[in-house]
Scaffold this motif. Structure first.
Motif, PDB file in Angstrom:
ATOM      1  N   GLY A 104       0.835  -1.210   0.000  1.00 15.04           N
ATOM      2  CA  GLY A 104       0.000   0.000   0.000  1.00 15.04           C
ATOM      3  C   GLY A 104       0.863   1.250   0.000  1.00 15.04           C
ATOM      4  O   GLY A 104       0.563   2.245  -0.680  1.00 15.04           O
ATOM      5  N   MET A 105       1.959   1.183   0.768  1.00 13.56           N
ATOM      6  CA  MET A 105       2.872   2.329   0.812  1.00 13.56           C
ATOM      7  C   MET A 105       3.482   2.564  -0.558  1.00 13.56           C
ATOM      8  O   MET A 105       3.573   3.704  -1.031  1.00 13.56           O
ATOM      9  N   TYR A 106       3.947   1.493  -1.175  1.00 10.53           N
ATOM     10  CA  TYR A 106       4.557   1.648  -2.499  1.00 10.53           C
ATOM     11  C   TYR A 106       3.551   2.154  -3.521  1.00 10.53           C
ATOM     12  O   TYR A 106       3.875   2.949  -4.400  1.00 10.53           O
ATOM     13  N   LEU A 107       2.324   1.688  -3.403  1.00 14.68           N
ATOM     14  CA  LEU A 107       1.278   2.170  -4.309  1.00 14.68           C
ATOM     15  C   LEU A 107       1.130   3.679  -4.176  1.00 14.68           C
ATOM     16  O   LEU A 107       1.155   4.421  -5.163  1.00 14.68           O
ATOM     17  N   ALA A 108       1.015   4.120  -2.923  1.00 17.05           N
ATOM     18  CA  ALA A 108       0.875   5.550  -2.682  1.00 17.05           C
ATOM     19  C   ALA A 108       2.084   6.300  -3.228  1.00 17.05           C
ATOM     20  O   ALA A 108       1.966   7.367  -3.833  1.00 17.05           O
ATOM     21  N   SER A 117      -2.223  12.761  -4.489  1.00 17.03           N
ATOM     22  CA  SER A 117      -1.951  12.652  -3.057  1.00 17.03           C
ATOM     23  C   SER A 117      -2.183  11.224  -2.574  1.00 17.03           C
ATOM     24  O   SER A 117      -3.044  10.522  -3.086  1.00 17.03           O
ATOM     25  N   PRO A 118      -1.404  10.807  -1.576  1.00 20.93           N
ATOM     26  CA  PRO A 118      -1.607   9.461  -1.029  1.00 20.93           C
ATOM     27  C   PRO A 118      -3.009   9.243  -0.502  1.00 20.93           C
ATOM     28  O   PRO A 118      -3.487   8.111  -0.453  1.00 20.93           O
ATOM     29  N   TYR A 119      -3.657  10.327  -0.124  1.00 20.61           N
ATOM     30  CA  TYR A 119      -5.006  10.148   0.397  1.00 20.61           C
ATOM     31  C   TYR A 119      -5.970   9.723  -0.698  1.00 20.61           C
ATOM     32  O   TYR A 119      -6.985   9.092  -0.454  1.00 20.61           O
ATOM     33  N   ILE A 120      -5.646  10.079  -1.939  1.00 20.58           N
ATOM     34  CA  ILE A 120      -6.413   9.560  -3.071  1.00 20.58           C
ATOM     35  C   ILE A 120      -6.086   8.077  -3.256  1.00 20.58           C
ATOM     36  O   ILE A 120      -6.956   7.266  -3.556  1.00 20.58           O
ATOM     37  N   SER A 121      -4.815   7.735  -3.047  1.00 21.56           N
ATOM     38  CA  SER A 121      -4.415   6.325  -3.169  1.00 21.56           C
ATOM     39  C   SER A 121      -5.213   5.445  -2.231  1.00 21.56           C
ATOM     40  O   SER A 121      -5.493   4.292  -2.532  1.00 21.56           O
ATOM     41  N   VAL A 122      -5.569   6.025  -1.088  1.00 20.92           N
ATOM     42  CA  VAL A 122      -6.372   5.257  -0.130  1.00 20.92           C
ATOM     43  C   VAL A 122      -7.637   4.753  -0.812  1.00 20.92           C
ATOM     44  O   VAL A 122      -8.037   3.605  -0.655  1.00 20.92           O
ATOM     45  N   LEU A 123      -8.237   5.651  -1.594  1.00 16.44           N
ATOM     46  CA  LEU A 123      -9.469   5.255  -2.267  1.00 16.44           C
ATOM     47  C   LEU A 123      -9.216   4.175  -3.308  1.00 16.44           C
ATOM     48  O   LEU A 123     -10.024   3.287  -3.502  1.00 16.44           O
ATOM     49  N   ALA A 135     -13.696 -11.540   3.475  1.00 10.49           N
ATOM     50  CA  ALA A 135     -13.078 -11.176   4.754  1.00 10.49           C
ATOM     51  C   ALA A 135     -11.582 -10.960   4.588  1.00 10.49           C
ATOM     52  O   ALA A 135     -11.007 -10.006   5.120  1.00 10.49           O
ATOM     53  N   PHE A 136     -10.957 -11.844   3.844  1.00  8.65           N
ATOM     54  CA  PHE A 136      -9.523 -11.704   3.602  1.00  8.65           C
ATOM     55  C   PHE A 136      -9.251 -10.409   2.868  1.00  8.65           C
ATOM     56  O   PHE A 136      -8.324  -9.659   3.199  1.00  8.65           O
ATOM     57  N   GLY A 137     -10.105 -10.137   1.860  1.00 10.00           N
ATOM     58  CA  GLY A 137      -9.940  -8.906   1.095  1.00 10.00           C
ATOM     59  C   GLY A 137     -10.051  -7.676   1.979  1.00 10.00           C
ATOM     60  O   GLY A 137      -9.228  -6.761   1.910  1.00 10.00           O
ATOM     61  N   ILE A 138     -11.073  -7.654   2.828  1.00 10.87           N
ATOM     62  CA  ILE A 138     -11.245  -6.510   3.720  1.00 10.87           C
ATOM     63  C   ILE A 138     -10.043  -6.399   4.646  1.00 10.87           C
ATOM     64  O   ILE A 138      -9.507  -5.316   4.878  1.00 10.87           O
ATOM     65  N   GLY A 139      -9.624  -7.536   5.158  1.00 11.21           N
ATOM     66  CA  GLY A 139      -8.507  -7.546   6.103  1.00 11.21           C
ATOM     67  C   GLY A 139      -7.256  -6.931   5.528  1.00 11.21           C
ATOM     68  O   GLY A 139      -6.628  -6.063   6.145  1.00 11.21           O
ATOM     69  N   ILE A 140      -6.874  -7.369   4.335  1.00 11.74           N
ATOM     70  CA  ILE A 140      -5.642  -6.806   3.803  1.00 11.74           C
ATOM     71  C   ILE A 140      -5.850  -5.417   3.227  1.00 11.74           C
ATOM     72  O   ILE A 140      -4.904  -4.638   3.130  1.00 11.74           O
ATOM     73  N   ALA A 141      -7.100  -5.112   2.874  1.00 11.19           N
ATOM     74  CA  ALA A 141      -7.364  -3.732   2.452  1.00 11.19           C
ATOM     75  C   ALA A 141      -7.064  -2.788   3.624  1.00 11.19           C
ATOM     76  O   ALA A 141      -6.527  -1.690   3.427  1.00 11.19           O
ATOM     77  N   CYS A 142      -7.414  -3.224   4.820  1.00 16.98           N
ATOM     78  CA  CYS A 142      -7.085  -2.415   6.005  1.00 16.98           C
ATOM     79  C   CYS A 142      -5.587  -2.158   6.058  1.00 16.98           C
ATOM     80  O   CYS A 142      -5.143  -1.034   6.320  1.00 16.98           O
ATOM     81  N   ALA A 143      -4.814  -3.204   5.800  1.00 12.92           N
ATOM     82  CA  ALA A 143      -3.365  -3.052   5.843  1.00 12.92           C
ATOM     83  C   ALA A 143      -2.883  -2.125   4.740  1.00 12.92           C
ATOM     84  O   ALA A 143      -2.078  -1.223   4.966  1.00 12.92           O
ATOM     85  N   GLY A 144      -3.403  -2.324   3.529  1.00 12.59           N
ATOM     86  CA  GLY A 144      -2.999  -1.492   2.405  1.00 12.59           C
ATOM     87  C   GLY A 144      -3.337  -0.023   2.633  1.00 12.59           C
ATOM     88  O   GLY A 144      -2.528   0.868   2.377  1.00 12.59           O
ATOM     89  N   ILE A 145      -4.543   0.204   3.120  1.00 10.25           N
ATOM     90  CA  ILE A 145      -4.965   1.588   3.398  1.00 10.25           C
ATOM     91  C   ILE A 145      -4.043   2.215   4.436  1.00 10.25           C
ATOM     92  O   ILE A 145      -3.602   3.355   4.294  1.00 10.25           O
ATOM     93  N   LEU A 191      -1.763   5.571   4.179  1.00  9.78           N
ATOM     94  CA  LEU A 191      -1.916   6.661   5.146  1.00  9.78           C
ATOM     95  C   LEU A 191      -0.604   7.049   5.801  1.00  9.78           C
ATOM     96  O   LEU A 191      -0.388   8.210   6.133  1.00  9.78           O
ATOM     97  N   ILE A 192       0.273   6.086   6.028  1.00 14.28           N
ATOM     98  CA  ILE A 192       1.521   6.445   6.709  1.00 14.28           C
ATOM     99  C   ILE A 192       2.626   6.843   5.745  1.00 14.28           C
ATOM    100  O   ILE A 192       3.677   7.326   6.151  1.00 14.28           O
ATOM    101  N   ALA A 193       2.365   6.649   4.439  1.00 19.66           N
ATOM    102  CA  ALA A 193       3.396   6.985   3.449  1.00 19.66           C
ATOM    103  C   ALA A 193       3.949   8.404   3.587  1.00 19.66           C
ATOM    104  O   ALA A 193       5.146   8.609   3.415  1.00 19.66           O
ATOM    105  N   PRO A 194       3.111   9.415   3.878  1.00 14.04           N
ATOM    106  CA  PRO A 194       3.664  10.770   3.969  1.00 14.04           C
ATOM    107  C   PRO A 194       4.665  10.996   5.099  1.00 14.04           C
ATOM    108  O   PRO A 194       5.357  12.001   5.101  1.00 14.04           O
ATOM    109  N   PHE A 195       4.725  10.102   6.090  1.00 15.33           N
ATOM    110  CA  PHE A 195       5.665  10.390   7.172  1.00 15.33           C
ATOM    111  C   PHE A 195       6.516   9.200   7.604  1.00 15.33           C
ATOM    112  O   PHE A 195       7.385   9.325   8.460  1.00 15.33           O
TER     113      PHE A 195
END
Lengths: 240, 294, 333
Positions: free
Chosen positions: B48-52, B62-68, B194-204, B208-212
């Motif tokens: 998720g970080m690399y994606l952002a 912006s990475p916040y768009i990447s979240v979406l 469930a797995f998808g949601i779970g790792i989506a949480c991780a990716g998101i 979110l932390i990519a900027p810092f």
């Protein structure tokens, strides 16, 4: 068969066990004499398996005593209780699936002797006695249910128990298998093993047991000869 | 000991704690529903970080768009991973299940190493250096944004699980697989979701932390381990436990860093982890059930 | 011949023919090194080292069935203990080896006692072992006496004990060769002893084992302590061979995973498994590492991960039992 045995080897006194709000066992009292065969009956949920769990160390009671050969066994781990002479079987057989039938029994036989070759010899004897000859090198996981029950019984016998607790060892067996098992148990009993059998089928109980204890909702509701209990149960309509 | 130092540390801890909670909620969801302990969880955060990072570098977004973008992308990825890789081992021994996710983690981490190289990167956007001043304490804007967004995601997920049809199906599967199946629920699909949601949480969380947070292929492992600590602390499968546990661990680590060298603060988390597993395996909050508790 | 690959008597999965080949290979291996180039010798030493380490892991991970993903702790303890004793007190690595192994065994005893006493099994045990190894790694990274992030450098030392490891690859080869044989003999002896039966029973069904009189906590502990002791010996070898020690390559989670995976892919609970697994994975690792230039490290581990995933899905028992089943098709009884 049972005439001379009056020495009590196991005594259960005022045993109570609660799970959450449910009284699984309530002030149950129960004893087993040397070389006796006892039937333990009752509807599902009566507390029979809970009683077995406590007697074999897999659970501890909330109140009460369990005394085996003069010493209290409450709080002892199951393997120690097995070392002392009480062995139980499980409703859902617990074989060592990846090991061969022979290896399964050897593990149990090592409970009675430290010597590996002696244990192997004893295991081979039991394989013969139980009718598993020819399956010795087969993986336990590949056995059919009927033979798995036989293996479970074989392992229990291999531990050289003074008291054997059998949990529905006849359930699901064919008529011939039931007869075979009855014979095996008679022979084990004559060699000095006391047995308590949990069973829903009345035939093995009538054939083997000299005394029957009936539990219902954690309470002992009847005790007597198999015939009198069977009559009483039929009368109340509990068993077909 | 200056009180403002403690206060600053606590606030920083709460801020990163929100992110920990999000990651942990994902992990606990996967465990609660399918009893799979996802050792590769942190690697999805890393992805998720690399994606952002690349979305920002190549598209200027912006990475916040990447979240979406992360949400549908990682859900699809998770569903695929679950169906193709995890499903075949679900009926087998637990050890093999563990090894599968460990293998997946190895694969993903080294794929990142191969394609993104080991260089540590930082994503810098306009708001990366903003901060708010509250009294004596400084609240970094990206951390605040990450925490708020994380909490928002968690609340959304909570509502989903609590009030929607699919949420009820998920909870049913986690409590009683057989029963859910007999009731007509497509259990396999639920596992994938469930797995998808779970790792989506991780990716998101990663986006979110990519900027810092410094980014490298190895960033994931730290978060996997921290997520484990949080999940065990809060009770495995316990949604709210993961939520509170994340904040608790964030603050504990942050405070510990005042007294011991920063790189050793994880030792404290691990020590806590071991103690809980040994003496209170149902978690600090002790809600004893092993399925998804919402 | 054999029906179960875990057969506790007789030749086991590989059969008498298999043992024959193994013994032949072992004898040849005694002379062959003189004919090989240093690089090939180095490769073989690596294969043997990881075969040894995975075999040690096999005792607790394969036979007792307890998935430890933190064996790097014991490995690193052995490595660091003997190295520090060597650097600061000139203790010969032979003695350092044993002292390090005792330290590791003590750690194993403590961890095992806690975990097994409190009933940690399966994934929870794995997680705790990971936690302990990580804690050790973090400590090693931050404590200067242990060298910190830059690690410890071991100088070439002409003293009596150290010479054997360092002077030439040849003597190192014989040391690790002997250790590998030792590990095979130990595991084989275990198989033919009642402890072998107990461990496999515990692995297959711990509750069932307890029900027939086996003390699971005691035997799991014994297997962990033995495994820790032996693994630490390997750690000392590693330190003396490479002459350099740093936290990530000796206490990192990747190290623990390598020991476990070699044994698992080869076949947990078999003697040949760790050896075969090490052969396959160590060689393929070195091969990919030498092939690809910059991104090489990543590729080899990607392949590693892919192979492991494949094994989990299609060959969960590992190579040796699968091959054994093919060679001895099921008989109908």
């Amino acid at each position: 068969m049972n005439g001379q045995a009056t020495v009590t080897i196991l005594e259960v006194w005022q045993l109570s066990k609660r799970f959450g709000g449910v009284e699984a066992l309530s002030c149950v009292e129960f004893h087993v004499c040397d070389r006796e065969i006892i039937g333990l009956i009752g509807p599902n949920g009566a507390g029979k398996t809970t009683l077995f769990n406590i007697m074999s160390g897999f659970d501890v009671p909330d109140e009460g005593l369990v005394v085996f050969n003069g010493e209290s066994i409450i709080g002892l781990p199951p393997h120690e209780i097995c070392n002392k002479g009480i062995t139980r079987t499980f409703q859902m057989t617990r074989g060592f699936r990846g090991l061969t039938v022979l290896e399964n029994i050897v593990v149990a036989a090592l409970n009675g002797t430290k010597n590996l070759s002696e244990a192997k010899g004893r295991a081979r004897e039991i394989i013969g006695a139980v009718g598993l000859r020819g399956f010795a090198e087969k993986r336990a996981g590949e056995l059919s249910t009927g033979y798995q029950k036989r293996l479970e019984l074989a392992k229990a016998l291999a531990t050289q128990p003074r008291l054997l607790l059998l949990d529905e060892v006849f359930t699901g067996l064919s008529q011939t298998a039931i007869d075979d098992t009855i014979r095996i148990l008679e022979s084990a009993n004559q060699s000095g093993t006391a047995i308590v059998i949990i069973e829903h089928l009345m035939r093995p109980i009538l054939a083997l047991a000299t005394r029957v204890v009936a539990l219902d909702h954690g309470v002992k509701v009847a005790e007597g000869t198999p015939q009198s209990i069977a009559l009483g149960a039929q009368h109340v309509g509990r068993y077909p | 000991m200056d009180i403002s130092v403690l206060l600053q540390a606590t606030i920083n801890g709460l801020l990163i704690g929100g992110v920990y909670s999000l990651v942990a909620v994902g992990l606990t969801l996967i465990f609660g529903v399918s009893r799979i302990i996802n050792f590769a969880h942190g690697e999805f955060l890393m992805l998720g970080m690399y994606l952002a990072y690349y979305v920002n570098a190549k598209l200027g977004l912006s990475p916040y768009i990447s979240v979406l973008i992360c949400i549908p992308l990682f859900m699809a990825l998770g569903a695929v991973v679950q169906t193709v890789l995890v499903n075949p081992v679900m009926k087998g021994p637990q050890d093999i299940q563990i090894l599968l996710t460990v293998a997946l983690a190895l694969f993903l981490q080294n794929a990142a190493l191969r394609f993104f190289y080991p260089t540590v990167r930082g994503l810098s956007i306009r708001s990366s250096t903003y901060s708010l001043s509250v009294g004596n304490t400084l609240i970094s804007f990206p951390r605040l944004a990450a925490s708020i967004a994380a909490i928002g995601m968690i609340l959304a997920l909570y509502s989903l699980l609590r009030y929607t049809g699919i949420g009820k199906a998920i909870r049913a599967c986690s409590e009683d697989r057989e029963g859910a199946f007999l009731a007509g629920i497509n259990v396999g699909r639920i596992f994938a979701v469930a797995f998808g949601i779970g790792i989506a949480c991780a990716g998101i969380a990663g986006a979110l932390i990519a900027p810092f947070y410094p980014l490298s292929p190895f960033t994931g492992t730290v978060f996997t381990l921290t997520a484990f600590v949080v999940v065990v602390l809060g009770g495995m499968g316990d949604f709210l436990g993961a939520l509170f546990g994340g904040f608790l661990i964030g603050v504990c680590e942050s405070l510990a860093a005042i007294f011991i060298p920063a790189s050793l603060k994880q030792v404290v988390s691990f020590g806590l982890f071991v103690l809980i597993l040994l003496f209170r395996p149902s978690g600090l909050f002790g809600r004893k059930r092993e399925w998804l508790t919402v | 011949m054999s029906g179960s690959p875990f057969r506790l008597s007789g030749p086991g999965a590989i059969g008498y023919v298999g043992w024959g080949i193994l013994v032949l290979a072992a004898c040849l291996s005694l002379v062959v090194p003189f004919l090989l180039s240093p690089y090939v010798l180095h490769l073989i030493i690596l294969v043997l080292l990881y075969a040894y380490l995975s075999q040690c892991w096999n005792i607790v991970g394969g036979y007792a069935g307890q998935l430890s993903l933190g064996h790097a702790l014991f490995f690193g303890t052995g490595a660091y203990t003997s190295t520090l004793l060597f650097l600061h007190y000139s203790v010969t690595p032979w003695a350092g080896m044993l002292i390090g192994a005792c330290c590791a065994a003590t750690l194993g005893l403590a961890i095992g006692f806690l975990c097994f006493r409190y009933g940690l099994k399966g994934p929870y045990f794995a997680l705790v072992t990971i936690a302990f190894a990580e804690m050790a790694r973090l400590v090693a990274l931050n404590v200067t006496v242990l060298g910190g992030a830059s690690g410890l450098q071991i100088p070439l030392h002409e003293g009596a004990g150290a010479a054997v490891f360092q002077l030439s690859n040849l003597s190192a080869y014989y040391v690790i060769y002997g250790m590998t044989i030792l590990s095979v003999l130990i595991v084989n002896a275990m198989r033919h002893n009642s402890i072998g039966y107990f461990l496999l029973a515990i692995r297959e069904d711990e509750l069932g084992a307890e029900a027939v009189g086996v003390n699971p906590r005691k035997y799991k502990l014994v297997s962990l302590v033995a495994s820790a002791f032996l693994t630490a010996l390997g750690g000392t070898f590693y330190a003396q061979y490479y002459l350099f020690l740093e936290p990530n390559s000796s206490l990192g989670i990747g190290v623990s995973i390598t020991f476990a995976v070699n044994a698992i892919i080869g076949g947990r609970g078999t003697i040949l498994g760790p050896i075969l697994g090490s052969l396959l994975l160590t060689l393929s690792g070195e091969f990919t590492r030498s092939l690809v230039t910059y991104g090489g490290a990543g590729v080899h581990m990607m392949i590693f991960g892919a192979i492991l995933m494949f094994t989990c899905i299609f060959l969960p028992e590992g190579m040796v039992p699968t091959i054994a089943k093919r060679l001895n098709p099921k008989r109908t009884c």
